[in-house]
Write an enzyme that holds these catalytic residues in place. Structure first.
Site, mmCIF file in Angstrom:
data_model
loop_
_atom_site.group_PDB
_atom_site.id
_atom_site.type_symbol
_atom_site.label_atom_id
_atom_site.label_comp_id
_atom_site.label_asym_id
_atom_site.label_seq_id
_atom_site.Cartn_x
_atom_site.Cartn_y
_atom_site.Cartn_z
ATOM 1 N N TYR A 1 0.849 -1.203 0.000
ATOM 2 C CA TYR A 1 0.000 0.000 0.000
ATOM 3 C C TYR A 1 0.871 1.234 0.000
ATOM 4 O O TYR A 1 1.686 1.384 0.902
ATOM 5 C CB TYR A 1 -0.906 0.033 1.238
ATOM 6 C CG TYR A 1 -1.990 -1.024 1.314
ATOM 7 C CD1 TYR A 1 -2.350 -1.795 0.216
ATOM 8 C CD2 TYR A 1 -2.680 -1.251 2.506
ATOM 9 C CE1 TYR A 1 -3.363 -2.761 0.304
ATOM 10 C CE2 TYR A 1 -3.694 -2.195 2.603
ATOM 11 C CZ TYR A 1 -4.025 -2.950 1.500
ATOM 12 O OH TYR A 1 -5.030 -3.891 1.605
ATOM 13 N N GLY B 1 -18.437 4.480 -1.328
ATOM 14 C CA GLY B 1 -19.469 5.487 -1.024
ATOM 15 C C GLY B 1 -20.572 5.547 -2.070
ATOM 16 O O GLY B 1 -21.469 6.394 -1.981
ATOM 17 N N HIS C 1 -1.877 -12.124 1.046
ATOM 18 C CA HIS C 1 -2.774 -11.155 0.397
ATOM 19 C C HIS C 1 -3.396 -11.725 -0.881
ATOM 20 O O HIS C 1 -4.356 -11.205 -1.421
ATOM 21 C CB HIS C 1 -1.969 -9.892 0.059
ATOM 22 C CG HIS C 1 -2.765 -8.630 -0.011
ATOM 23 N ND1 HIS C 1 -2.188 -7.390 0.083
ATOM 24 C CD2 HIS C 1 -4.091 -8.399 -0.171
ATOM 25 C CE1 HIS C 1 -3.127 -6.467 -0.037
ATOM 26 N NE2 HIS C 1 -4.290 -7.057 -0.188
ATOM 27 N N VAL D 1 -16.662 -2.594 1.538
ATOM 28 C CA VAL D 1 -18.015 -2.772 2.068
ATOM 29 C C VAL D 1 -18.978 -1.706 1.526
ATOM 30 O O VAL D 1 -20.128 -1.983 1.213
ATOM 31 C CB VAL D 1 -17.933 -2.694 3.614
ATOM 32 C CG1 VAL D 1 -19.300 -2.574 4.252
ATOM 33 C CG2 VAL D 1 -17.157 -3.891 4.159
HETATM 34 N N1 NAP Z 1 -7.464 -7.541 1.038
HETATM 35 C C1 NAP Z 1 -7.630 -6.827 -0.043
HETATM 36 O O1 NAP Z 1 -7.346 -7.271 -1.165
HETATM 37 C C2 NAP Z 1 -8.198 -5.425 0.071
HETATM 38 C C3 NAP Z 1 -8.698 -4.795 -1.073
HETATM 39 C C4 NAP Z 1 -9.224 -3.509 -0.936
HETATM 40 C C5 NAP Z 1 -9.232 -2.891 0.296
HETATM 41 N N2 NAP Z 1 -8.707 -3.528 1.395
HETATM 42 C C6 NAP Z 1 -8.705 -2.865 2.728
HETATM 43 O O2 NAP Z 1 -10.014 -2.370 2.995
HETATM 44 C C7 NAP Z 1 -9.955 -0.950 3.198
HETATM 45 C C8 NAP Z 1 -11.216 -0.312 2.679
HETATM 46 O O3 NAP Z 1 -11.370 -0.610 1.292
HETATM 47 P P1 NAP Z 1 -12.166 0.335 0.309
HETATM 48 O O4 NAP Z 1 -11.558 1.693 0.294
HETATM 49 O O5 NAP Z 1 -12.328 -0.409 -0.957
HETATM 50 O O6 NAP Z 1 -13.582 0.436 1.119
HETATM 51 P P2 NAP Z 1 -14.958 1.120 0.701
HETATM 52 O O7 NAP Z 1 -15.817 1.032 1.911
HETATM 53 O O8 NAP Z 1 -15.475 0.545 -0.571
HETATM 54 O O9 NAP Z 1 -14.599 2.635 0.341
HETATM 55 C C9 NAP Z 1 -14.086 3.546 1.282
HETATM 56 C C10 NAP Z 1 -14.315 4.946 0.716
HETATM 57 O O10 NAP Z 1 -15.709 5.189 0.610
HETATM 58 C C11 NAP Z 1 -15.996 6.518 0.936
HETATM 59 N N3 NAP Z 1 -16.831 6.514 2.154
HETATM 60 C C12 NAP Z 1 -16.581 5.825 3.312
HETATM 61 N N4 NAP Z 1 -17.565 6.030 4.189
HETATM 62 C C13 NAP Z 1 -18.445 6.855 3.597
HETATM 63 C C14 NAP Z 1 -19.674 7.428 4.005
HETATM 64 N N5 NAP Z 1 -20.184 7.175 5.214
HETATM 65 N N6 NAP Z 1 -20.324 8.238 3.133
HETATM 66 C C15 NAP Z 1 -19.828 8.493 1.906
HETATM 67 N N7 NAP Z 1 -18.654 7.990 1.457
HETATM 68 C C16 NAP Z 1 -17.989 7.164 2.302
HETATM 69 C C17 NAP Z 1 -14.665 7.217 1.160
HETATM 70 O O11 NAP Z 1 -14.239 7.736 -0.099
HETATM 71 P P3 NAP Z 1 -13.403 9.115 -0.205
HETATM 72 O O12 NAP Z 1 -12.321 9.009 0.821
HETATM 73 O O13 NAP Z 1 -12.890 9.093 -1.619
HETATM 74 O O14 NAP Z 1 -14.365 10.205 0.083
HETATM 75 C C18 NAP Z 1 -13.780 6.047 1.592
HETATM 76 O O15 NAP Z 1 -12.431 6.304 1.387
HETATM 77 C C19 NAP Z 1 -8.657 -0.497 2.527
HETATM 78 O O16 NAP Z 1 -8.190 0.705 3.065
HETATM 79 C C20 NAP Z 1 -7.756 -1.675 2.825
HETATM 80 O O17 NAP Z 1 -7.256 -1.562 4.151
HETATM 81 C C21 NAP Z 1 -8.221 -4.795 1.297
#
Ligand code: NAP
Length: 324
Positions: A53, A226, A126, A222
């Site tokens: 990352y 957003g 991973h 999850v």
């Molecule tokens: N194991 C794996 O292969 C893998 C893959 C992906 C992710 N991950 C882990 O999971 C974490 C989260 O993943 P993701 O970013 O894909 O999760 P996500 O829940 O799909 O997206 C998070 C983004 O959604 C927006 N958001 C969050 N809460 C919100 C709300 N209440 N209202 C409106 N917009 C909201 C924000 O975007 P903005 O910041 O742009 O406003 C935030 O950065 C990563 O940081 C990482 O640690 C793991």
């Protein structure tokens, strides 16, 4: 935030993990510290990072997330209060990726150094590596456990049958098994044949495996960036279709009925499901974290859970398949 036992690991983690993939890169250090302070202040202790990352961002080399988390834990003096998880297996500058013994030993040392700690509480594969025997991988992970550098093992983006095979090898050789699985998961179900590249989605088979084997489930992406609540963000094409339309309607109706946001209903539903799935939340703004953490106040009734679970399912009236 309430705490919960993470499957068979013995680790007590907060009900929501903190995603950090773009902390220390897209999100600067000052904002990162503020976000981590807020999460920690609300009782959060479960931090999710990864060695590569955020190497995919322009100007980044990987290691940025671990480095800023290490700096934050040092500044706050709170390492012992954190359940720290990291991952390896994707390639990034200076690392070929994979799950060979050499990579596992080398990448663990690099992660520990960047995180300014002597141990990882949870270390994930991973992704899978089918060019290396699972015996080699599980033995290498186990050596880290025996050396006290890692406390528990997890698998992410690995097929269920491969996790089961790895754990069978671990059991036969008295090695540490995978006791946590982290995959992609949200309320909407992907269309048949949807492609997420190397990412694997939590499905019925993994849920069955998790319940039977006392394996903890952790979910990423999850809130679909957003897109459930933001008109400027489109839902990923992998989820498009009439089933999703029905599920979105059910979600919106329930959110309206209980006066909460759709994001909060998704988080509450995921935590209350059987097996319970622990969401990783992420955000670039405190208000986003606030909204997501407040979801833990919600208790959905059996009927509400049933409505959410069955929305978009084919009904008996739509016909059934004759066994042959
Ligand atoms: N194991 C794996 O292969 C893998 C893959 C992906 C992710 N991950 C882990 O999971 C974490 C989260 O993943 P993701 O970013 O894909 O999760 P996500 O829940 O799909 O997206 C998070 C983004 O959604 C927006 N958001 C969050 N809460 C919100 C709300 N209440 N209202 C409106 N917009 C909201 C924000 O975007 P903005 O910041 O742009 O406003 C935030 O950065 C990563 O940081 C990482 O640690 C793991």
């Amino acid at each position: 935030m309430y705490k919960t036992l993470l499957g068979a690991t013995g680790l007590q983690v907060s009900a929501l993990a903190m995603g950090t993939d773009v902390l220390g890169s897209k999100i600067d250090q000052e904002t990162t510290f503020a976000l981590l302070d807020y999460y920690f202040g609300e009782g959060g202790n479960f931090i999710d990072t990864g060695n590569f990352y955020a190497s995919w961002l322009p100007g980044c080399q990987g290691g940025e997330s671990e480095t800023v988390i290490g700096a934050w834990m040092k500044a706050r003096g709170n390492r012992d209060e954190i359940v720290l998880s990291s991952k390896l297996a994707f390639d990034y500058p200076g690392c070929d990726g994979g799950l060979s013994a050499r990579e596992i030993e080398r990448e663990c040392e690099k992660s520990l150094k960047r995180l300014q700690t002597d141990r990882l509480d949870l270390y994930y594969a991973h992704r899978d590596d089918r060019d290396v025997s699972q015996e080699e991988t599980m033995n290498a992970f186990d050596r880290l456990i025996k050396a006290g550098k890692v406390r528990a093992l997890g698998a992410s983006n690995v097929a269920v049958w491969r996790i089961a095979a790895a754990n069978t090898i671990a059991k036969a050789h008295h090695l540490t098994p995978y006791s946590v699985v982290q995959q992609r998961y949200t309320y909407l179900r992907p269309r048949h044949g949807a492609d997420f590249g190397p990412q694997i989605v939590i499905g019925p088979e993994l849920k069955d495996f998790a319940l039977t084997e006392n394996v903890a489930l952790v979910a990423y992406s999850v809130l679909l960036q957003g897109a459930y609540s933001r008109t400027e963000r489109e839902l990923p094409v992998q989820f498009a279709g009439p089933e999703s339309d029905d599920r979105l309607k059910a979600l919106a109706a329930l959110a309206k009925e209980i006066g909460r946001s759709v994001n909060q209903v998704i988080i509450a539903w995921m935590r209350q499901s059987t097996p319970s799935v622990l969401p990783i939340i992420a955000g670039s703004k405190i208000d986003q974290l606030k909204e997501n953490i407040a979801a833990l106040d919600i208790t959905l009734t059996k009927e509400q859970m049933h409505t959410l679970d069955t929305a978009g399912n084919p009904t008996a009236e739509q016909g059934w398949i004759q066994p042959t």
